[in-house]
Design a protein around this motif. Structure first.
Motif, PDB file in Angstrom:
ATOM      1  N   LYS A  91       0.789  -1.228   0.000  1.00  0.00           N
ATOM      2  CA  LYS A  91       0.000   0.000   0.000  1.00  0.00           C
ATOM      3  C   LYS A  91       0.825   1.284   0.000  1.00  0.00           C
ATOM      4  O   LYS A  91       0.284   2.358  -0.225  1.00  0.00           O
ATOM      5  N   HIS A  92       2.129   1.206   0.270  1.00  0.00           N
ATOM      6  CA  HIS A  92       2.934   2.425   0.345  1.00  0.00           C
ATOM      7  C   HIS A  92       3.394   2.798  -1.064  1.00  0.00           C
ATOM      8  O   HIS A  92       4.292   2.172  -1.628  1.00  0.00           O
ATOM      9  N   VAL A  93       2.759   3.822  -1.645  1.00  0.00           N
ATOM     10  CA  VAL A  93       3.015   4.235  -3.025  1.00  0.00           C
ATOM     11  C   VAL A  93       3.465   5.693  -3.032  1.00  0.00           C
ATOM     12  O   VAL A  93       2.884   6.535  -2.357  1.00  0.00           O
ATOM     13  N   ILE A  94       4.532   5.942  -3.794  1.00  0.00           N
ATOM     14  CA  ILE A  94       5.026   7.299  -4.013  1.00  0.00           C
ATOM     15  C   ILE A  94       5.054   7.500  -5.522  1.00  0.00           C
ATOM     16  O   ILE A  94       5.905   6.933  -6.200  1.00  0.00           O
ATOM     17  N   THR A  95       4.116   8.231  -6.060  1.00  0.00           N
ATOM     18  CA  THR A  95       3.891   8.425  -7.505  1.00  0.00           C
ATOM     19  C   THR A  95       3.827   7.069  -8.193  1.00  0.00           C
ATOM     20  O   THR A  95       2.862   6.357  -8.014  1.00  0.00           O
ATOM     21  N   VAL A  96       4.848   6.671  -8.981  1.00  0.00           N
ATOM     22  CA  VAL A  96       4.827   5.393  -9.703  1.00  0.00           C
ATOM     23  C   VAL A  96       5.594   4.296  -8.979  1.00  0.00           C
ATOM     24  O   VAL A  96       5.767   3.206  -9.499  1.00  0.00           O
ATOM     25  N   LEU A  97       6.067   4.575  -7.757  1.00  0.00           N
ATOM     26  CA  LEU A  97       6.864   3.622  -6.992  1.00  0.00           C
ATOM     27  C   LEU A  97       5.993   2.924  -5.950  1.00  0.00           C
ATOM     28  O   LEU A  97       5.396   3.579  -5.107  1.00  0.00           O
ATOM     29  N   LYS A 147       8.909   3.134   5.602  1.00  0.00           N
ATOM     30  CA  LYS A 147      10.076   3.957   5.925  1.00  0.00           C
ATOM     31  C   LYS A 147      10.602   4.689   4.698  1.00  0.00           C
ATOM     32  O   LYS A 147      11.393   5.611   4.810  1.00  0.00           O
ATOM     33  N   SER A 148      10.179   4.270   3.508  1.00  0.00           N
ATOM     34  CA  SER A 148      10.627   4.926   2.282  1.00  0.00           C
ATOM     35  C   SER A 148       9.942   6.275   2.139  1.00  0.00           C
ATOM     36  O   SER A 148       8.729   6.388   2.300  1.00  0.00           O
ATOM     37  N   VAL A 149      10.740   7.293   1.833  1.00  0.00           N
ATOM     38  CA  VAL A 149      10.194   8.641   1.668  1.00  0.00           C
ATOM     39  C   VAL A 149      10.450   9.191   0.269  1.00  0.00           C
ATOM     40  O   VAL A 149      10.171  10.343  -0.005  1.00  0.00           O
ATOM     41  N   GLY A 150      10.996   8.381  -0.612  1.00  0.00           N
ATOM     42  CA  GLY A 150      11.253   8.859  -1.967  1.00  0.00           C
ATOM     43  C   GLY A 150      12.177   7.947  -2.727  1.00  0.00           C
ATOM     44  O   GLY A 150      12.333   6.772  -2.396  1.00  0.00           O
ATOM     45  N   VAL A 151      12.811   8.503  -3.742  1.00  0.00           N
ATOM     46  CA  VAL A 151      13.639   7.737  -4.667  1.00  0.00           C
ATOM     47  C   VAL A 151      14.789   7.023  -3.966  1.00  0.00           C
ATOM     48  O   VAL A 151      15.054   5.855  -4.222  1.00  0.00           O
ATOM     49  N   LEU A 152      15.482   7.705  -3.068  1.00  0.00           N
ATOM     50  CA  LEU A 152      16.707   7.176  -2.485  1.00  0.00           C
ATOM     51  C   LEU A 152      16.457   6.263  -1.290  1.00  0.00           C
ATOM     52  O   LEU A 152      15.556   6.509  -0.497  1.00  0.00           O
ATOM     53  N   PRO A 153      17.295   5.225  -1.154  1.00  0.00           N
ATOM     54  CA  PRO A 153      17.215   4.401   0.053  1.00  0.00           C
ATOM     55  C   PRO A 153      17.845   5.143   1.226  1.00  0.00           C
ATOM     56  O   PRO A 153      18.529   6.151   1.034  1.00  0.00           O
ATOM     57  N   PRO A 154      17.634   4.653   2.451  1.00  0.00           N
ATOM     58  CA  PRO A 154      18.289   5.278   3.601  1.00  0.00           C
ATOM     59  C   PRO A 154      19.812   5.168   3.475  1.00  0.00           C
ATOM     60  O   PRO A 154      20.322   4.276   2.785  1.00  0.00           O
ATOM     61  N   LYS A 155      20.515   6.038   4.155  1.00  0.00           N
ATOM     62  CA  LYS A 155      21.978   5.996   4.168  1.00  0.00           C
ATOM     63  C   LYS A 155      22.443   4.598   4.585  1.00  0.00           C
ATOM     64  O   LYS A 155      22.034   4.090   5.626  1.00  0.00           O
ATOM     65  N   ALA A 179       8.030  15.241  -6.286  1.00  0.00           N
ATOM     66  CA  ALA A 179       7.039  14.461  -5.535  1.00  0.00           C
ATOM     67  C   ALA A 179       7.653  13.201  -4.932  1.00  0.00           C
ATOM     68  O   ALA A 179       7.147  12.668  -3.946  1.00  0.00           O
ATOM     69  N   MET A 180       8.769  12.730  -5.517  1.00  0.00           N
ATOM     70  CA  MET A 180       9.462  11.540  -5.008  1.00  0.00           C
ATOM     71  C   MET A 180      10.673  11.935  -4.159  1.00  0.00           C
ATOM     72  O   MET A 180      11.576  11.130  -3.949  1.00  0.00           O
ATOM     73  N   ASN A 181      10.708  13.188  -3.680  1.00  0.00           N
ATOM     74  CA  ASN A 181      11.837  13.705  -2.912  1.00  0.00           C
ATOM     75  C   ASN A 181      13.150  13.558  -3.667  1.00  0.00           C
ATOM     76  O   ASN A 181      14.180  13.239  -3.081  1.00  0.00           O
ATOM     77  N   GLY A 182      13.094  13.785  -4.978  1.00  0.00           N
ATOM     78  CA  GLY A 182      14.285  13.645  -5.807  1.00  0.00           C
ATOM     79  C   GLY A 182      14.544  14.867  -6.662  1.00  0.00           C
ATOM     80  O   GLY A 182      15.074  14.753  -7.759  1.00  0.00           O
ATOM     81  N   ALA A 183      14.187  16.035  -6.157  1.00  0.00           N
ATOM     82  CA  ALA A 183      14.362  17.266  -6.944  1.00  0.00           C
ATOM     83  C   ALA A 183      15.819  17.542  -7.284  1.00  0.00           C
ATOM     84  O   ALA A 183      16.107  18.196  -8.280  1.00  0.00           O
ATOM     85  N   ASP A 184      16.741  17.012  -6.487  1.00  0.00           N
ATOM     86  CA  ASP A 184      18.162  17.309  -6.680  1.00  0.00           C
ATOM     87  C   ASP A 184      18.920  16.231  -7.449  1.00  0.00           C
ATOM     88  O   ASP A 184      20.143  16.268  -7.520  1.00  0.00           O
TER      89      ASP A 184
END
Length: 175
Positions: free
Chosen positions: A27-33, A55-63, A97-102
């Motif tokens: 159920k945890h969806v971030i745009t197309v992910l 725990k996922s908040v966007g494109v990148l995995p945790p450190k 939207a996927m916390n990947g603006a940079d």
């Protein structure tokens, strides 16, 4: 509409016997992910009852961690009516939207170009997809695998149906 993915997560009970912790639609969806699982750096806690996908908040995995995901790319032809500037704006909004603006340092070849400091293992499950790189492209067929090693790239669906992919991203930044 995003394809739903059934996800089964296992655990050991208090006596060390294996059992199912979760069985259902992820159920945890971030745009197309569609996020399936995340691991943090260090030893993995196999006893936590927490749904680590959340725990996922966007494109990148945790450190120092990983993210396991399913993603879906619609046919590029759906955007044929847009100008280059409109496509660029839409791509920026999508990555934001996927916390990947940079993570879009050079989009001159395609508006979806992006670079992450990760090692990614990606498999095309169905449909068609083209891996676009700075200097070349590769067409993938179902069950082709890409090992993406921190390079600028985009996924372009030149087919007529959604492309469905699975990916594991492993943080390689040392951040």
């Amino acid at each position: 509409m995003l394809k739903q993915v059934r996800r089964i997560v296992t655990q050991n009970d208090e006596n060390g016997k294996s059992e199912v912790m979760t069985d259902g639609i992820a159920k945890h969806v971030i745009t197309v992910l569609t996020e399936l699982w995340v691991t943090e750096a260090g030893p993995h806690d196999h006893k936590t009852p927490v749904d680590m996908a959340t725990k996922s908040v966007g494109v990148l995995p945790p450190k120092g961690g990983t993210v396991f995901r399913f993603f879906q790319i619609a046919p590029d032809s759906l955007n044929d009516h847009l100008t280059w500037d409109e496509r660029q704006k839409e791509a920026r909004e999508w990555f934001t939207a996927m916390n990947g603006a940079d993570i879009q340092p050079d989009t001159s070849r395609h508006e979806g170009m992006h670079t992450t400091d990760t090692t990614d293992y990606i498999m095309l499950l169905s449909g068609e997809i083209t891996l676009v790189l700075d200097k070349e492209e590769r067409d993938l067929k179902p069950f082709d695998v890409v090992v993406q090693r921190g390079t600028n790239h985009a996924w372009v669906n030149r087919g007529t149906e959604d492309a469905l992919l699975m990916a594991v991203l492993v943080d390689s930044s040392g951040r």
